[in-house]
Write a protein that holds these residues in place. Structure first.
Motif, short mmCIF file in Angstrom:
data_model
loop_
_atom_site.label_atom_id
_atom_site.label_comp_id
_atom_site.label_asym_id
_atom_site.label_seq_id
_atom_site.Cartn_x
_atom_site.Cartn_y
_atom_site.Cartn_z
N LEU A 1 0.33 11.18 -16.54
CA LEU A 1 0.90 11.16 -15.18
C LEU A 1 -0.21 11.16 -14.13
O LEU A 1 -0.12 10.47 -13.11
CB LEU A 1 1.83 12.35 -14.99
N THR A 2 -1.26 11.94 -14.39
CA THR A 2 -2.39 11.96 -13.46
C THR A 2 -3.07 10.60 -13.42
O THR A 2 -3.49 10.12 -12.38
CB THR A 2 -3.44 13.01 -13.89
N ASN A 3 -3.14 9.98 -14.59
CA ASN A 3 -3.73 8.66 -14.68
C ASN A 3 -2.97 7.64 -13.83
O ASN A 3 -3.56 6.85 -13.10
CB ASN A 3 -3.68 8.21 -16.14
N MET A 4 -1.67 7.69 -13.93
CA MET A 4 -0.84 6.75 -13.16
C MET A 4 -0.95 7.07 -11.67
O MET A 4 -0.98 6.16 -10.84
CB MET A 4 0.60 6.80 -13.66
N ALA A 5 -1.04 8.35 -11.35
CA ALA A 5 -1.23 8.74 -9.94
C ALA A 5 -2.56 8.18 -9.43
O ALA A 5 -2.62 7.61 -8.33
CB ALA A 5 -1.21 10.26 -9.80
N LEU A 6 -3.59 8.31 -10.24
CA LEU A 6 -4.91 7.79 -9.85
C LEU A 6 -4.86 6.29 -9.64
O LEU A 6 -5.42 5.77 -8.67
CB LEU A 6 -5.94 8.11 -10.94
N ASP A 7 -4.21 5.58 -10.55
CA ASP A 7 -4.11 4.12 -10.41
C ASP A 7 -3.46 3.76 -9.07
O ASP A 7 -3.92 2.88 -8.35
CB ASP A 7 -3.28 3.53 -11.56
N HIS A 8 -2.36 4.43 -8.77
CA HIS A 8 -1.62 4.06 -7.56
C HIS A 8 -2.34 4.48 -6.27
O HIS A 8 -2.37 3.72 -5.31
CB HIS A 8 -0.20 4.60 -7.60
N GLY B 1 0.83 -1.21 0.00
CA GLY B 1 0.00 0.00 0.00
C GLY B 1 0.86 1.26 0.00
O GLY B 1 0.57 2.22 -0.73
N ASP B 2 1.93 1.25 0.78
CA ASP B 2 2.78 2.43 0.85
C ASP B 2 3.56 2.65 -0.44
O ASP B 2 3.81 3.80 -0.84
CB ASP B 2 3.73 2.34 2.06
N ASP B 3 3.96 1.57 -1.10
CA ASP B 3 4.59 1.73 -2.42
C ASP B 3 3.68 2.56 -3.31
O ASP B 3 4.11 3.52 -3.98
CB ASP B 3 4.82 0.37 -3.12
N SER B 4 2.40 2.18 -3.34
CA SER B 4 1.46 2.87 -4.22
C SER B 4 1.10 4.27 -3.70
O SER B 4 0.98 5.21 -4.47
CB SER B 4 0.18 2.04 -4.37
N LEU B 5 0.95 4.38 -2.38
CA LEU B 5 0.59 5.68 -1.80
C LEU B 5 1.66 6.73 -2.08
O LEU B 5 1.38 7.85 -2.52
CB LEU B 5 0.37 5.53 -0.29
N ILE B 6 2.90 6.36 -1.81
CA ILE B 6 3.99 7.34 -1.93
C ILE B 6 4.34 7.61 -3.40
O ILE B 6 4.55 8.75 -3.80
CB ILE B 6 5.23 6.87 -1.13
N LEU B 7 4.35 6.56 -4.21
CA LEU B 7 4.61 6.77 -5.63
C LEU B 7 3.46 7.58 -6.25
O LEU B 7 3.69 8.49 -7.06
CB LEU B 7 4.76 5.43 -6.36
N GLY B 8 2.24 7.26 -5.86
CA GLY B 8 1.08 8.02 -6.34
C GLY B 8 1.19 9.49 -5.96
O GLY B 8 0.86 10.38 -6.74
N HIS B 9 1.68 9.73 -4.74
CA HIS B 9 1.87 11.11 -4.30
C HIS B 9 2.87 11.83 -5.20
O HIS B 9 2.64 12.95 -5.65
CB HIS B 9 2.36 11.12 -2.84
N ARG B 10 3.99 11.18 -5.44
CA ARG B 10 5.02 11.78 -6.31
C ARG B 10 4.45 12.07 -7.70
O ARG B 10 4.67 13.13 -8.27
CB ARG B 10 6.23 10.85 -6.43
N LEU B 11 3.71 11.12 -8.24
CA LEU B 11 3.13 11.32 -9.58
C LEU B 11 2.14 12.48 -9.56
O LEU B 11 2.08 13.27 -10.50
CB LEU B 11 2.44 10.04 -10.05
N SER B 12 1.38 12.58 -8.46
CA SER B 12 0.37 13.65 -8.39
C SER B 12 1.02 15.03 -8.32
O SER B 12 0.41 16.03 -8.65
CB SER B 12 -0.58 13.43 -7.21
#
Lengths: 247, 312
Positions: free
Chosen positions: A39-46, A13-24
């Motif tokens: 990039l927003t799409n990938m942020a949303l996915d994560h 979960g943290d992999d996705s949360l933190i990577l998603g944050h960076r992408l956002s």
């Protein structure tokens, strides 16, 4: 002490949360609108995946926390993402190289987890693998474009690759938490994935006319909550809104 | 561009009279084309610049759900921008040219985005009031005479109604929360209400370009008509969740069955349009900086494409 499954869900979960944050963080900052969308799409996915994983974690976490409590209510030493996820975005090359290295790993990991004996985890992985295949393809296309583009883009993408490579070994590290879950048929064996991953990413890197970095000294610590200085800044920002609503 | 022949003019005017859509290859007066380029590019720029005040809260959103919805919303705006740039391109202008006009200050964007998003409630206020006002305008524009613009509006309106609900939900949640949260929502309401009303443009008796736009059926309803429609529906929504409209002069007019409002500060409106709003410089600097920072990526993509290799 957290159960192995709970600890495992935090890691994923943290992999996705933190990577998603960076992408956002790229929102309104991409080199072109098409890439802002991607990039927003990938942020949303994560972030969406983080939500599912942390909701599952919250469903059996002993203290009755919600997914939001788990996402935004922890301190620096209780996030368990890979260090690579928290590395600052840098330029577009750094962001794309990170996406490529991570998504190439994530596809392999999620393919395995899709067959997990834990049905909820398997379901999340089966949904996630489709997203990560797209992330990988998108990022691999950019590695190629930047590698084959101009002298400047080639220099930048090689520099990004060299900078991020020391964060790759941690992706395949396993400890007792993971070994217990492998025995139970819940987790996946990361050691067997490393060679497949390396062959896969090498091909794209060499195809783009880039040099594969040496496996030198590797950075580790995220799985034990020992992070880079960047994480504290992420969570002081990321957790602000949550804390404000509690006040 | 050549002046239209008599037959071409007749063709254009007959189509307009029959309420048929003008398509990119149809003959059209130069004034019509120029008017549309200005309006559609301004609309596109507004979508894109609007990503900045909302993006300001993505990394700080109070819940995972709120963060996802906000991100999806901003992604929609970005898509609307792309879609509208494409619609404008059918009139013979490139996206690069439109961006150059924006950066040179020749093209405008909605002046509402020159106000800052100071608290989380401002994200609610933007969705509810700003997107709410935009929808009223865009629903009307679905009937605009230029085909690509009209079709873009049909698609965009579907997404905008989701945006407005997102904003209203934030406001409703805050109003159902603590005293501090209610105060935050009312404060955002106080700051965004008047600027949202001014989004419809100056009063009808002071709207310089309306005449042609009505004749060409680009514009179908007047600024004041649209503004009144927005006021009437929004006042009731505010009441439902307990927000006060920050206008002591506002009252329901039994004769007209509409809400009458007090005077708006049009001096401020024109100052913001001139570039003197709280965030004009910041928004433009951000856009130019990002565009310049991304130049090497665009060049690389172009070069790689010309090199003719296929991605692995």
């Amino acid at each position: 002490m957290e159960s192995p499954l709970l600890q495992y869900l935090f890691r994923l979960g943290d992999d996705s949360l933190i990577l998603g944050h960076r992408l956002s963080e790229w929102c309104s900052r991409a080199p072109m609108l098409e890439e802002d969308l991607a990039l927003t799409n990938m942020a949303l996915d994560h972030i969406g995946r983080a939500k599912m994983l942390l909701e599952y974690a919250a469903s059996f976490e002993a203290l009755g926390h919600s997914a939001d409590d788990l996402a935004f209510g922890r301190d620096e030493r209780h996030y368990y993402n890979l260090l690579m996820a928290e590395v600052p975005n840098g330029d577009f090359a750094v962001t794309m190289v990170r996406m490529f290295l991570f998504a190439s790993f994530d596809v392999l990991r999620l393919e395995e987890l899709g067959a997990s004996h834990d049905e909820v985890l398997a379901g999340i992985a089966q949904k996630g693998v489709k997203e990560s295949r797209y992330h990988r393809r998108h990022a691999a296309d950019w590695i190629w474009r930047l590698g084959k583009g101009t002298d400047e883009s080639h220099r930048r993408v090689q520099r990004a690759l060299d900078a991020l490579w020391p964060y790759t070994a941690e992706m395949f590290d396993m400890d007792d938490t993971e070994r217990v879950l492998i025995e139970e048929g819940i987790g996946c064996d990361l050691h067997t994935l490393r060679e497949i991953w390396k062959k896969d990413v090498s091909e794209v890197i060499l195809n783009a006319g880039l040099t594969l970095p040496e496996d030198g000294y590797m950075h580790r610590g995220g799985r034990n909550g020992v992070h880079t200085e960047a994480l504290g800044h992420i969570i002081s920002e990321m957790n602000y809104g949550y804390n404000m609503m509690l006040a | 561009m050549a002046v239209l022949t008599e037959a071409q003019t007749e063709f254009f005017e007959a189509k307009i009279a029959r309420d048929e859509k003008i398509e990119p290859r149809d003959p059209m007066p130069e004034g019509y084309r120029v008017h549309l380029i200005r309006q559609i590019s301004q609309h596109a720029h507004s979508e894109v610049i609007g990503m900045q005040p909302e993006g300001n809260w993505v990394t700080r959103a109070p819940s995972l759900r709120a963060k996802l919805i906000l991100l999806a919303k901003i992604q929609d705006e970005c898509g609307h921008g792309l879609y509208l740039y494409s619609a404008a391109e059918t009139l013979g202008i490139s996206r690069d040219e439109m961006l150059a006009q924006l950066h040179a200050g020749k093209a405008k964007y909605s002046s509402i985005f020159n106000y800052p998003t100071l608290t989380w409630a401002d994200i609610g206020a933007i969705g509810w009031l700003v997107d709410g006002a935009a929808i009223v305008n865009q629903v009307s524009l679905q009937r605009t005479s230029y085909g690509p613009y009209s079709r873009a509006m049909v698609r965009i309106c579907k997404e905008e109604s989701f945006h407005q609900r997102q904003g209203y939900e934030i406001m409703a949640q805050l109003m159902a929360g603590t005293r501090k949260q209610r105060a935050m929502a009312q404060d955002a309401m106080n700051r965004w209400w008047a600027p949202a009303l001014m989004m419809f443009g100056p009063p009808d008796n002071d709207s310089p370009r309306s005449h042609d736009a009505f004749n060409w059926k680009i514009k179908r309803e007047s600024n004041d008509t649209l503004r009144q429609r927005f006021i009437d529906k929004t006042v009731q929504q505010a009441e439902v969740i307990g927000l006060t409209i920050p206008d002591p002069d506002m009252k329901f007019n039994e004769a007209t069955k509409h809400y009458d409002i007090g005077p708006l500060n049009w001096k401020e409106f024109y100052e913001v349009i001139k570039g003197n709003g709280p965030c004009n410089r910041q928004r433009m600097d951000h856009h130019i900086q990002v565009h310049e920072d991304g130049a090497w990526v665009r060049e690389a993509a172009q070069k790689a494409m010309l090199n003719g290799h296929k991605p692995a």
